[in-house]
Design an enzyme around this catalytic site. Structure first.
Site, PDB file in Angstrom:
ATOM      1  N   ASP A  89      -6.766  -8.210   4.476  1.00  0.00           N
ATOM      2  CA  ASP A  89      -5.953  -9.053   3.595  1.00  0.00           C
ATOM      3  C   ASP A  89      -5.416 -10.302   4.305  1.00  0.00           C
ATOM      4  O   ASP A  89      -4.839 -11.180   3.668  1.00  0.00           O
ATOM      5  CB  ASP A  89      -4.774  -8.242   3.039  1.00  0.00           C
ATOM      6  CG  ASP A  89      -5.250  -7.135   2.100  1.00  0.00           C
ATOM      7  OD1 ASP A  89      -6.319  -7.305   1.478  1.00  0.00           O
ATOM      8  OD2 ASP A  89      -4.560  -6.117   1.987  1.00  0.00           O
ATOM      9  N   SER A 104     -13.131   1.468   2.671  1.00  0.00           N
ATOM     10  CA  SER A 104     -12.098   1.040   1.735  1.00  0.00           C
ATOM     11  C   SER A 104     -11.086   2.154   1.553  1.00  0.00           C
ATOM     12  O   SER A 104     -11.435   3.272   1.165  1.00  0.00           O
ATOM     13  CB  SER A 104     -12.731   0.691   0.388  1.00  0.00           C
ATOM     14  OG  SER A 104     -11.762   0.766  -0.639  1.00  0.00           O
ATOM     15  N   LYS A 129     -12.216  -9.359  -3.743  1.00  0.00           N
ATOM     16  CA  LYS A 129     -10.761  -9.166  -3.805  1.00  0.00           C
ATOM     17  C   LYS A 129     -10.242  -9.818  -5.094  1.00  0.00           C
ATOM     18  O   LYS A 129     -10.999 -10.068  -6.010  1.00  0.00           O
ATOM     19  CB  LYS A 129     -10.095  -9.739  -2.554  1.00  0.00           C
ATOM     20  CG  LYS A 129     -10.468  -8.992  -1.273  1.00  0.00           C
ATOM     21  CD  LYS A 129      -9.908  -7.571  -1.279  1.00  0.00           C
ATOM     22  CE  LYS A 129     -10.303  -6.806  -0.023  1.00  0.00           C
ATOM     23  NZ  LYS A 129      -9.909  -5.386  -0.121  1.00  0.00           N
ATOM     24  N   ARG A 148      -2.436 -13.959  -2.314  1.00  0.00           N
ATOM     25  CA  ARG A 148      -2.527 -14.263  -0.884  1.00  0.00           C
ATOM     26  C   ARG A 148      -3.052 -15.684  -0.644  1.00  0.00           C
ATOM     27  O   ARG A 148      -2.714 -16.318   0.354  1.00  0.00           O
ATOM     28  CB  ARG A 148      -3.378 -13.218  -0.163  1.00  0.00           C
ATOM     29  CG  ARG A 148      -2.762 -11.831  -0.251  1.00  0.00           C
ATOM     30  CD  ARG A 148      -3.215 -10.885   0.818  1.00  0.00           C
ATOM     31  NE  ARG A 148      -2.966  -9.510   0.407  1.00  0.00           N
ATOM     32  CZ  ARG A 148      -1.795  -8.877   0.485  1.00  0.00           C
ATOM     33  NH1 ARG A 148      -0.736  -9.492   0.972  1.00  0.00           N
ATOM     34  NH2 ARG A 148      -1.673  -7.631   0.083  1.00  0.00           N
ATOM     35  N   ARG A 192     -13.623  -6.883 -10.951  1.00  0.00           N
ATOM     36  CA  ARG A 192     -13.763  -6.242  -9.631  1.00  0.00           C
ATOM     37  C   ARG A 192     -14.539  -4.929  -9.743  1.00  0.00           C
ATOM     38  O   ARG A 192     -14.375  -4.190 -10.714  1.00  0.00           O
ATOM     39  CB  ARG A 192     -12.369  -6.034  -9.014  1.00  0.00           C
ATOM     40  CG  ARG A 192     -11.699  -7.387  -8.772  1.00  0.00           C
ATOM     41  CD  ARG A 192     -10.348  -7.252  -8.151  1.00  0.00           C
ATOM     42  NE  ARG A 192     -10.420  -6.681  -6.817  1.00  0.00           N
ATOM     43  CZ  ARG A 192      -9.350  -6.344  -6.109  1.00  0.00           C
ATOM     44  NH1 ARG A 192      -8.143  -6.507  -6.623  1.00  0.00           N
ATOM     45  NH2 ARG A 192      -9.489  -5.843  -4.906  1.00  0.00           N
ATOM     46  N   ARG A 194       1.549   4.308  -3.088  1.00  0.00           N
ATOM     47  CA  ARG A 194       1.334   5.731  -2.775  1.00  0.00           C
ATOM     48  C   ARG A 194       2.609   6.537  -2.975  1.00  0.00           C
ATOM     49  O   ARG A 194       2.562   7.672  -3.453  1.00  0.00           O
ATOM     50  CB  ARG A 194       0.796   5.856  -1.349  1.00  0.00           C
ATOM     51  CG  ARG A 194      -0.680   5.407  -1.271  1.00  0.00           C
ATOM     52  CD  ARG A 194      -1.095   5.033   0.123  1.00  0.00           C
ATOM     53  NE  ARG A 194      -2.507   4.703   0.250  1.00  0.00           N
ATOM     54  CZ  ARG A 194      -3.074   3.536  -0.093  1.00  0.00           C
ATOM     55  NH1 ARG A 194      -2.329   2.576  -0.607  1.00  0.00           N
ATOM     56  NH2 ARG A 194      -4.371   3.343   0.063  1.00  0.00           N
ATOM     57  N   SER A 229       0.832  -1.209   0.000  1.00  0.00           N
ATOM     58  CA  SER A 229       0.000   0.000   0.000  1.00  0.00           C
ATOM     59  C   SER A 229       0.864   1.255   0.000  1.00  0.00           C
ATOM     60  O   SER A 229       0.611   2.211  -0.736  1.00  0.00           O
ATOM     61  CB  SER A 229      -0.893   0.022   1.242  1.00  0.00           C
ATOM     62  OG  SER A 229      -1.833  -1.022   1.179  1.00  0.00           O
ATOM     63  N   GLN A 259      -8.917   2.239  -0.681  1.00  0.00           N
ATOM     64  CA  GLN A 259      -8.776   2.526  -2.113  1.00  0.00           C
ATOM     65  C   GLN A 259      -9.795   3.570  -2.541  1.00  0.00           C
ATOM     66  O   GLN A 259      -9.475   4.510  -3.267  1.00  0.00           O
ATOM     67  CB  GLN A 259      -8.947   1.237  -2.919  1.00  0.00           C
ATOM     68  CG  GLN A 259      -7.824   0.243  -2.637  1.00  0.00           C
ATOM     69  CD  GLN A 259      -7.979  -1.061  -3.389  1.00  0.00           C
ATOM     70  OE1 GLN A 259      -9.007  -1.313  -4.019  1.00  0.00           O
ATOM     71  NE2 GLN A 259      -6.969  -1.907  -3.327  1.00  0.00           N
ATOM     72  N   ARG A 281     -12.280 -14.722  -2.052  1.00  0.00           N
ATOM     73  CA  ARG A 281     -11.379 -15.428  -1.134  1.00  0.00           C
ATOM     74  C   ARG A 281     -12.116 -16.342  -0.153  1.00  0.00           C
ATOM     75  O   ARG A 281     -11.516 -17.306   0.332  1.00  0.00           O
ATOM     76  CB  ARG A 281     -10.489 -14.420  -0.385  1.00  0.00           C
ATOM     77  CG  ARG A 281      -9.432 -13.827  -1.307  1.00  0.00           C
ATOM     78  CD  ARG A 281      -8.541 -12.817  -0.627  1.00  0.00           C
ATOM     79  NE  ARG A 281      -7.443 -12.452  -1.526  1.00  0.00           N
ATOM     80  CZ  ARG A 281      -6.693 -11.364  -1.395  1.00  0.00           C
ATOM     81  NH1 ARG A 281      -6.921 -10.522  -0.390  1.00  0.00           N
ATOM     82  NH2 ARG A 281      -5.716 -11.114  -2.238  1.00  0.00           N
TER      83      ARG A 281
HETATM   84  C1  S3P Z   1      -5.445  -1.383  -0.123  1.00  0.00           C
HETATM   85  C2  S3P Z   1      -6.657  -1.401   0.490  1.00  0.00           C
HETATM   86  C3  S3P Z   1      -7.422  -2.636   0.739  1.00  0.00           C
HETATM   87  C4  S3P Z   1      -6.547  -3.884   0.589  1.00  0.00           C
HETATM   88  C5  S3P Z   1      -5.659  -3.833  -0.600  1.00  0.00           C
HETATM   89  C6  S3P Z   1      -4.773  -2.604  -0.565  1.00  0.00           C
HETATM   90  C7  S3P Z   1      -4.799  -0.068  -0.351  1.00  0.00           C
HETATM   91  O1  S3P Z   1      -8.473  -2.707  -0.184  1.00  0.00           O
HETATM   92  O2  S3P Z   1      -7.348  -5.036   0.534  1.00  0.00           O
HETATM   93  O3  S3P Z   1      -4.851  -4.978  -0.650  1.00  0.00           O
HETATM   94  O4  S3P Z   1      -3.596  -0.034  -0.633  1.00  0.00           O
HETATM   95  O5  S3P Z   1      -5.479   0.957  -0.248  1.00  0.00           O
HETATM   96  P1  S3P Z   1      -9.853  -1.935   0.091  1.00  0.00           P
HETATM   97  O6  S3P Z   1      -9.502  -0.498   0.188  1.00  0.00           O
HETATM   98  O7  S3P Z   1     -10.718  -2.188  -1.099  1.00  0.00           O
HETATM   99  O8  S3P Z   1     -10.392  -2.533   1.345  1.00  0.00           O
END
Ligand code: S3P
Length: 419
Positions: free
Chosen positions: A306, A155, A333, A379, A110, A12, A8, A157, A337
């Site tokens: 995760d 989330s 995901k 994973r 997705r 960024r 993550s 993301q 999963r």
């Molecule tokens: C992530 C947020 C998570 C995570 C993903 C990485 C990120 O997803 O499952 O592996 O880097 O912001 P969600 O934001 O959809 O929960």
């Protein structure tokens, strides 16, 4: 041992470096397929990023907040949901520019509406299959306006996409999450100079004022706790094991795995806690010992989303019943999963019931080696490797190469530790 850089934080660092003024230096960037997808997209739009190789510092020459060019080609996000969702937020406000994003089979299934719909409230124009829900997606850059937006899911993301869009919108934006998701974006963007405030109860309200210039920074990426999780479980269960995992990111929005393993009475010690470049970091010592079953629900889910596949493996080796609820996000995901882990662990003889939002696992049966399949999910691949290590007899794992999405050296490391 060490685990590779946090996925993550790696995404960024590349993204914010690309839209900053000047140079960004990234130490410990994860050299895996997902961050490589982010880097390739950013390069296609004019950012200069040095080669990404294990152990090497990565340099990013930013193009500034409005400097990303229209790419000549489709932007390929590979298997990476973070790349696609953060890119949508970043590109939606590039007025007059046109972008097309695609991904592999898994990513094209997705849901992207969770990002496209709130962005539309700011004036974004994103089109794709099924009313914009699935890639390939076309972004027609617009002048965005700030808004107050409640996100439908906790989330990071989705939150990060909205925050990125807010940087160049007219007027301020407030994003309100239903629960606090990982906050790497908030921490790092502020360090880059964004005018971003975290307000309200439990960090769920994020307010962004546009107009600040981002400046290149030095980012130090800690080891990924989501990768360390496989070793925490293996170290707790392999007879005689003792592991010291150094330099693991311990951001409290990510440490749900430690909370659960503590409730399981795992012998895990957190030592040498410190802060590195705005993120909490420490070393984890784990020793083998008996594990108790556990119950987790939607409250903790954002802090360990995760890690559910590897926790499902751990549950198979505890005497008694473990319960996972509030985990319906796992169905969207890289694979579903809940279904995949049920299918694969059942093939090894595990006793699992699958529910719409979770699993019930009755542990204590001996798992036997089997012909397993990652079903293309990184994973899942690594979780099954730990299950196979603890099972009687040999297992084979198809599509094991999926691990390279987040942990390219996983198989070598497993072999080294096993010896
Ligand atoms: C992530 C947020 C998570 C995570 C993903 C990485 C990120 O997803 O499952 O592996 O880097 O912001 P969600 O934001 O959809 O929960």
């Amino acid at each position: 041992m060490r685990v590779p850089g946090d996925k993550s934080i790696s995404h960024r660092a590349l993204l914010f470096g690309a839209i900053a003024e000047g140079s960004t230096t990234i130490e410990g960037l994860l050299p895996a397929e997902d961050p490589l997808s982010t880097a390739a997209c950013l390069r296609a739009m004019g950012a200069t990023i040095s080669p990404i190789r294990a152990g090497e510092i990565v340099h990013v020459e930013g193009v500034g907040l409005d400097g990303l060019q229209e790419p000549e080609e489709v932007l390929d996000c590979g298997n990476s949901g973070t790349t696609m969702r953060l890119m949508l937020g970043l590109l939606a406000g590039r007025h007059g520019r046109h972008f097309v994003l695609t991904g592999d089979k898994s990513l094209s299934r997705r849901p992207m509406n969770r990002v496209a719909q709130p962005l539309a409230m700011m004036g974004a124009a994103i089109n794709g299959r099924s009313s914009g829900n699935f890639a390939p997606l076309a972004v027609s850059g617009k002048k965005l306006r700030g808004a107050v937006i409640g996100t439908p899911v906790a989330s990071a993301q989705v939150k990060s996409a909205l925050v990125l869009a807010a940087l160049t919108a007219q007027g301020s934006t407030t994003v309100i999450e239903p629960a606090h998701s990982r906050d790497h974006t908030e921490r790092m963007l502020r360090a880059f100079g964004a005018n971003l405030e975290v307000v309200g109860e439990m960090g769920r309200h994020i307010s962004v004022q546009p107009g600040s210039t981002l400046h290149g920074q030095t980012v130090v990426v800690p080891g990924d706790i989501s990768s360390a999780a496989f070793w925490l479980v293996a170290g707790s269960l392999v007879p005689g094991a003792e592991l010291l995992i150094e330099n693991v990111g311990l951001n409290p929005t990510r440490t749900g795995i430690l909370e659960v393993m503590e409730s399981m009475e795992a012998r895990i010690e957190v030592i040498n806690q410190r802060e590195v470049a705005g993120e909490p970091v420490g070393d984890l010592r784990v020793k083998q010992g008996p594990l108790k079953p556990f119950s987790i629900n939607e409250e903790i889910m954002p802090r360990l989303v995760d890690e559910v596949p590897i926790l499902a493996v751990a549950a198979c080796f505890c005497d008694g019943e473990s319960k996972i609820t509030g985990a319906s996000e796992l169905r969207v995901k890289e694979t579903d999963r809940l279904a995949v882990m049920t299918r694969q662990l059942t093939a090894m003889g595990a006793d699992i019931d699958e529910h719409p939002d979770g699993l019930t696992i009755r542990g204590g049966r001996t798992l036997r080696g089997a012909a397993l399949d990652s079903e293309t999910d990184h994973r899942v691949a690594m979780s099954l490797a730990v299950a196979a290590l603890l099972a009687t007899g040999n297992s084979t794992l198809s599509r094991s190469e999926a691990a390279a999405v987040s942990y390219p050296t996983f198989w070598d490391e497993l072999e080294r530790l096993r010896r």
